[in-house]
Design a protein around this motif. Sequence first.
Motif, short mmCIF file in Angstrom:
data_model
loop_
_atom_site.label_atom_id
_atom_site.label_comp_id
_atom_site.label_asym_id
_atom_site.label_seq_id
_atom_site.Cartn_x
_atom_site.Cartn_y
_atom_site.Cartn_z
N CYS A 43 0.84 -1.21 0.00
CA CYS A 43 0.00 0.00 0.00
C CYS A 43 0.87 1.25 0.00
O CYS A 43 0.65 2.18 -0.79
CB CYS A 43 -0.92 0.01 1.22
SG CYS A 43 -2.33 -1.09 1.14
N ARG A 44 1.86 1.28 0.88
CA ARG A 44 2.69 2.48 1.04
C ARG A 44 3.71 2.66 -0.09
O ARG A 44 4.28 3.73 -0.24
CB ARG A 44 3.37 2.44 2.39
CG ARG A 44 2.38 2.62 3.55
CD ARG A 44 3.01 2.32 4.89
NE ARG A 44 4.09 3.23 5.20
CZ ARG A 44 4.94 3.06 6.21
NH1 ARG A 44 4.83 1.97 6.97
NH2 ARG A 44 5.89 3.92 6.44
N CYS A 45 3.94 1.59 -0.85
CA CYS A 45 4.84 1.70 -2.01
C CYS A 45 4.06 1.95 -3.31
O CYS A 45 4.66 1.94 -4.39
CB CYS A 45 5.70 0.45 -2.14
SG CYS A 45 6.98 0.33 -0.87
N GLY A 46 2.76 2.13 -3.20
CA GLY A 46 1.97 2.52 -4.36
C GLY A 46 1.38 1.39 -5.16
O GLY A 46 0.78 1.63 -6.21
N SER A 47 1.52 0.14 -4.70
CA SER A 47 0.97 -1.00 -5.43
C SER A 47 -0.25 -1.53 -4.69
O SER A 47 -0.22 -2.59 -4.05
CB SER A 47 2.03 -2.10 -5.58
OG SER A 47 1.54 -3.16 -6.37
N LEU A 48 -1.34 -0.79 -4.80
CA LEU A 48 -2.56 -1.13 -4.07
C LEU A 48 -3.13 -2.47 -4.54
O LEU A 48 -3.65 -3.25 -3.73
CB LEU A 48 -3.58 -0.02 -4.25
CG LEU A 48 -4.86 -0.09 -3.41
CD1 LEU A 48 -4.54 -0.06 -1.93
CD2 LEU A 48 -5.79 1.06 -3.76
N GLY A 49 -3.02 -2.75 -5.83
CA GLY A 49 -3.54 -4.00 -6.37
C GLY A 49 -2.85 -5.21 -5.76
O GLY A 49 -3.50 -6.21 -5.43
N MET A 50 -1.52 -5.14 -5.62
CA MET A 50 -0.79 -6.24 -5.02
C MET A 50 -1.16 -6.41 -3.54
O MET A 50 -1.29 -7.54 -3.06
CB MET A 50 0.72 -5.99 -5.16
CG MET A 50 1.58 -7.17 -4.81
SD MET A 50 1.38 -8.52 -5.98
CE MET A 50 2.49 -9.74 -5.27
N ALA A 51 -1.35 -5.30 -2.85
CA ALA A 51 -1.74 -5.36 -1.44
C ALA A 51 -3.09 -6.06 -1.30
O ALA A 51 -3.26 -6.94 -0.44
CB ALA A 51 -1.82 -3.95 -0.86
N GLU A 52 -4.02 -5.70 -2.14
CA GLU A 52 -5.36 -6.31 -2.06
C GLU A 52 -5.30 -7.80 -2.42
O GLU A 52 -6.01 -8.62 -1.82
CB GLU A 52 -6.33 -5.57 -3.00
CG GLU A 52 -7.77 -5.99 -2.82
CD GLU A 52 -8.73 -5.15 -3.62
OE1 GLU A 52 -9.94 -5.24 -3.37
OE2 GLU A 52 -8.27 -4.40 -4.51
N GLN A 53 -4.44 -8.15 -3.35
CA GLN A 53 -4.30 -9.56 -3.74
C GLN A 53 -3.81 -10.40 -2.57
O GLN A 53 -4.33 -11.48 -2.29
CB GLN A 53 -3.33 -9.65 -4.93
CG GLN A 53 -3.21 -11.03 -5.54
CD GLN A 53 -2.24 -11.03 -6.70
OE1 GLN A 53 -1.10 -11.48 -6.57
NE2 GLN A 53 -2.68 -10.51 -7.84
#
Length: 614
Positions: A283-293
Amino acid sequence: MAFAISPQPPPSSLAVPTKPDRADDPHHHHLRLLQLVNDCSDISHLKQIHARALRTAAATAHDPQAHFLHSRILHASSSLSIDYARRVFRQVENPNAFMWNALIRACAQSGDSKEEAVSLLRGMLEDGSVSPDQYTFPFALKACAYLFALSEGKQVHAQVLKRGLGPDVYVNNSLVHFYASCGVLEDAKKVFEKMPERTVVSWNAVIDALVRFGEFSAAMGLFHEMQKLFEPDGYTMQSILSACAGLGSLSLGMWAHAYILRKCDKDVVDDILIKSSLVDMYCRCGSLGMAEQIFRRMEKHNVNSWNSMILGFAMHGQAETALDYFAQMIMEEGLVPNSVTFVGVLSACNHKGMVDEGRSYFDKMINEYSIEPQLEHYGCLVDLLARAGLIDEALDLVSNMPFKPDPVIWRSILDACCKTNARVELSEKVAKQILASGGDSCSGVYVLLSKVYASASRWDDVALIRKLMTDRGVTKEPGCSLVEISGVSHEFFAGDITHPQTEDIYQALKEIEEKLESAGYVPDVSQASLIDDEHSQEKEQSLRLHSERLAIAFGLLNRKQGTPIRVFKNLRVCNDCHKVTKLISKIYNVEIIVRDRTRFHHFKDGCCSCMDYW
């Protein structure tokens, strides 16, 4: 040994023998009682065992076996009932170090008796009959760390050295943790550097301390040193994921993720704390999609993992999704939100300007969940109200909250005054509050006030602000932006000419400006508030050289086709750069992700995820 505790006869159902199994074998009876104590996990059962011990030869005064048995009873009671442990301890003649340690440890680990742990150590030292050992001091230091008792902890440290325990690794690990918890990072590092022996715990303690103090690069450096000596464990990797998040380095975070999958055992890979740390990092590195996955693939969630996801959506401006996750957390998983949850919920409302919802969730936090609002909650609501133009309501909230407002809250109101063109007198009043609350060392208040004067064309006052900053030694915080290309971070300051590709970057900037002009772009020079209107060309030039524009130009030159440009900026994005970045995303057909001081902006096809509200 005399005891004042009146024993009660055990019920017949209890597995305590009414008479020794072997009446002629007291030693066997003693071992039987010891076994019962060791297996006991219920305080009422332990009291009955204790009562039996008092009624038998095992309680004979000065009997070494009786002394040992009661030390085990004290140890067992310390984890079951601290009040009963105190009673046992008070009635023991000449308690040994084990007994002192058991009670000190129990107090140090309890919720409301940590001060007593320090007092007990003081009493042990004053009594003098038993010397503290390598187990005593870590318990006391743990209590001092929790209480932020720096003075008392330093006295404990002096006792450690006085008693020759300076080389003990267990004690030193506790000292590193204590100094870090009390905000004295340099002393924590000194203890670590002088340690003759280190364990994984030692490295974890100092790496975690560096991360908590924001020294992320130093933490990564120590981590690489640690790898030469030890295999990192789950605690290490939690700290490293936090360091990657703090650096905003997606490539480092992905490397850490891969390291966990390759090197760590299954218990660490599947650990809920590691999974939650991964969600937070992405989330904090800008990859919200990966976080949600990762979140969706977790077998089990706890409040922390939900909080990471809710805060992530809020940070990226997806307020509706954040609130939907909040509802799922409660309705589908039956979890009770905590204080951090509501920071995420209120931040989501704030980033989207959802005033009614923000008020509603603030009231729900207090009335439905009995959570006492902290300064962070008030800060979110104050900022939400002020940026929506409800400055009077924001000021009422500040005046009625049970905390003294900090400079951050006052600056959020002053920033709202600037954006909503509030009257100059109100802005001046708020600025005085910031200075009175200790915010005079920060350039932000001066810059914001200068914007207010500039918008009112009061250039003499703008000049006065510049003079005040000079006289007080306050310098404007320089804009700094990081852009990561192929795993390497490149840093740019406003007007930077130090990068090896400087010539190419400025040529690219020139081409960008030409295309912007063709698209009808006109600079918003109101952002250059410390320069008066007589120097409009100087204003425009200062905007062109903002750090994020240099970073974006570098990104356009070096990125792989189809990959987004990720920029991390130390200040809030200004209006002009926000408008320019939207145009660049459309002209060059590129996604640009910018994390500024407060949130993420996702620029694509000429639009921003914030919908121009930030």
